[in-house]
Design an enzyme around this catalytic site. Structure first.
Site, PDB file in Angstrom:
ATOM      1  CG  HIS A 146      -1.608   9.228  -4.424  1.00  0.00           C
ATOM      2  ND1 HIS A 146      -2.920   9.368  -4.811  1.00  0.00           N
ATOM      3  CD2 HIS A 146      -1.566   8.077  -3.693  1.00  0.00           C
ATOM      4  CE1 HIS A 146      -3.632   8.364  -4.358  1.00  0.00           C
ATOM      5  NE2 HIS A 146      -2.840   7.558  -3.671  1.00  0.00           N
ATOM      6  CG  ASP A 201      -8.214  10.658  -5.155  1.00  0.00           C
ATOM      7  OD1 ASP A 201      -7.200  10.835  -4.441  1.00  0.00           O
ATOM      8  OD2 ASP A 201      -9.283  11.285  -5.001  1.00  0.00           O
TER       9      ASP A 201
END
Length: 447
Positions: free
Chosen positions: A422, A426
């Site tokens: 992450h 995204d």
């Protein structure tokens, strides 16, 4: 002539290795290319062959030690005389049973502090006439004069500050033995009454305090302790580092595999036996080409978008997990991918995968095999940013649309699990990648 045995460069990405065990001992005669030792790297295990024929004269690295490439591991003597059998080692001298061997004993040990000499004030009396005793006589006290000792006793005397003339000797001719010193120490005053050690000089740094050692849990009857192999240690370090480095996000997709199953049946009739794994690799390679942010690695605080799509595929072996890399996977046909996977599997299990084949991956796929489970949460292979995991394929009823009407059919279904970093990926990109993999598999177009 002495020849060095060095840690070889086993691959571009390999910078060090661990000595697992030596297959020869000092003094052994070896032939050229004979395996001398086993080493383990974070990529692969290997045997190091002898660079030439000769005799092993030195082993410089102990098992379990980590050494860099080109470090000297051992030395070989290659002179013709080295082929002669080594002379038998002299038996180890035991001071307790053989007594003091004279000046030769000191040549086998480090030098010891010289002890004070006590010169006799009067000449020793003549020996008394021999009398046959009715019972064993007690050992005679040590004679006045120079105290004759062994190196072991000398070191103990220097260490504990003992006056050996005060210790009755029970050895040959009343000599003081190691057991005599140990008995004297056992009967000496307790440590609280002994002189205190000298204080440290002012300004000396105190030794750093160590973390408390937690004792292992007690073993029950039948328990067995299995030390980790070097490969297992590397896997453990890599997995822990990945979990500490990347914030993992796990997503899942349910895939209808009935068109993939139909292609497998068709290919099998033509003599080609395909597993489900090549289909997933083929679909993932296409999806990576369309989602380049997933085909990247992390370098510091930057992302490196990789041009080539090199998919690392986990292979289980007896010694642990290996992850060979299928390079330019997006340029290969389904049959080429299948052949490459068969080759990787065979060579990984026989230990013939080279370290370079285990590096350079841009994305990873893991497959638990026919004894897998419904789904799992894979760990990212650093420094990559994504990994795909196959779940178990199970036939079950599903609802599909047939001419605008809902129908229940039996289909082979599979959950695909994907983990992405992450920091880099995204949700839109991560979910879009997995969705695209599902579309390709369900479409059944693998041309």
């Amino acid at each position: 002539m002495l020849v060095d045995v060095v840690m070889p460069q086993l691959g571009e990405s390999v910078v060090e290795g661990v000595v697992v065990k030596w297959l020869v001992e000092v003094g052994a005669l070896v032939a050229k290319d004979q395996p001398l030792l086993e080493i383990s790297t974070d990529k692969v295990d290997a045997e190091i062959p002898s660079p030439s024929a000769g005799r092993v004269t030195q082993i410089l690295v102990k098992p379990g030690e980590t050494v860099p490439i080109q470090a000297v591991l051992a030395k070989l003597e290659t002179d013709p005389a080295a082929s002669q059998p080594a002379p038998e080692a002299a038996p180890k001298w035991d001071e307790e049973t053989e007594g003091f061997p004279g000046h030769m004993a000191r040549k086998t040990e480090p030098p010891i502090p010289a002890l004070p000499r006590v010169e006799p004030s009067v000449p020793p009396p003549p020996p008394p006439p021999r009398v046959e005793p009715s019972a064993p006589a007690p050992p005679p006290p040590p004679a006045t004069g120079r105290v004759r000792i062994t190196p072991v006793v000398g070191r103990m005397a220097a260490e504990y500050g003992l006056d050996l003339s005060m210790i009755p000797g029970t050895g040959i001719d009343g000599r003081v033995t190691r057991r005599d010193v140990e008995g004297y120490l056992a009967s000496s005053p307790p440590a609280s009454e002994m002189p205190a050690k000298k204080p440290k000089a002012a300004g000396a740094k105190a030794a750093p305090s160590r973390a408390p050692i937690v004792p292992p849990p007690p073993l029950a009857e039948g328990d067995k302790v299995v030390p980790w192999t070097p490969i297992r240690k590397r896997i453990a370090e890599h997995m822990v580092r990945s979990k500490h480095t990347s914030p993992h996000v796990h997503i899942f997709a349910e895939v209808d595999m009935h068109r993939v199953a139909a292609v497998r049946v068709r290919e099998k009739k033509e003599g080609v036996n395909l597993t489900y794994l090549p289909f997933v690799i083929h679909a993932a390679a296409k999806a990576l080409r369309e989602t380049p942010v997933m085909n990247a690695i992390v370098s510091g605080e930057s992302s490196v978008m990789k041009k080539g799509i090199h998919i690392a595929v986990a292979v289980d072996t007896e010694k642990g997990l290996l992850v060979p890399v299928l390079r330019n996977a997006d340029r290969k046909s389904l049959k080429e991918i299948s052949a490459a996977m068969d080759d990787f599997g065979a060579r990984a299990k026989s230990g013939k995968i080279s370290p370079d084949e285990l590096s350079g991956g841009t994305f990873s796929i893991t497959n638990p095999g026919i004894k897998g489970n419904l789904f799992g949460t894979p760990i990212i292979n650093q420094p990559q940013v994504g990994i795909l995991r196959l779940g178990q394929i199970v036939k079950r009823p599903v609802v599909i649309d047939v001419d605008g009407e809902d129908s229940i059919v039996i289909r082979p279904m599979m959950y695909l699990g994907c983990a992405y970093d992450h920091r880099v990926i995204d949700g839109v990109a991560g979910n879009g990648f997995l969705y695209r993999v599902r579309e390709i598999l369900e479409a059944g177009d693998f041309s």
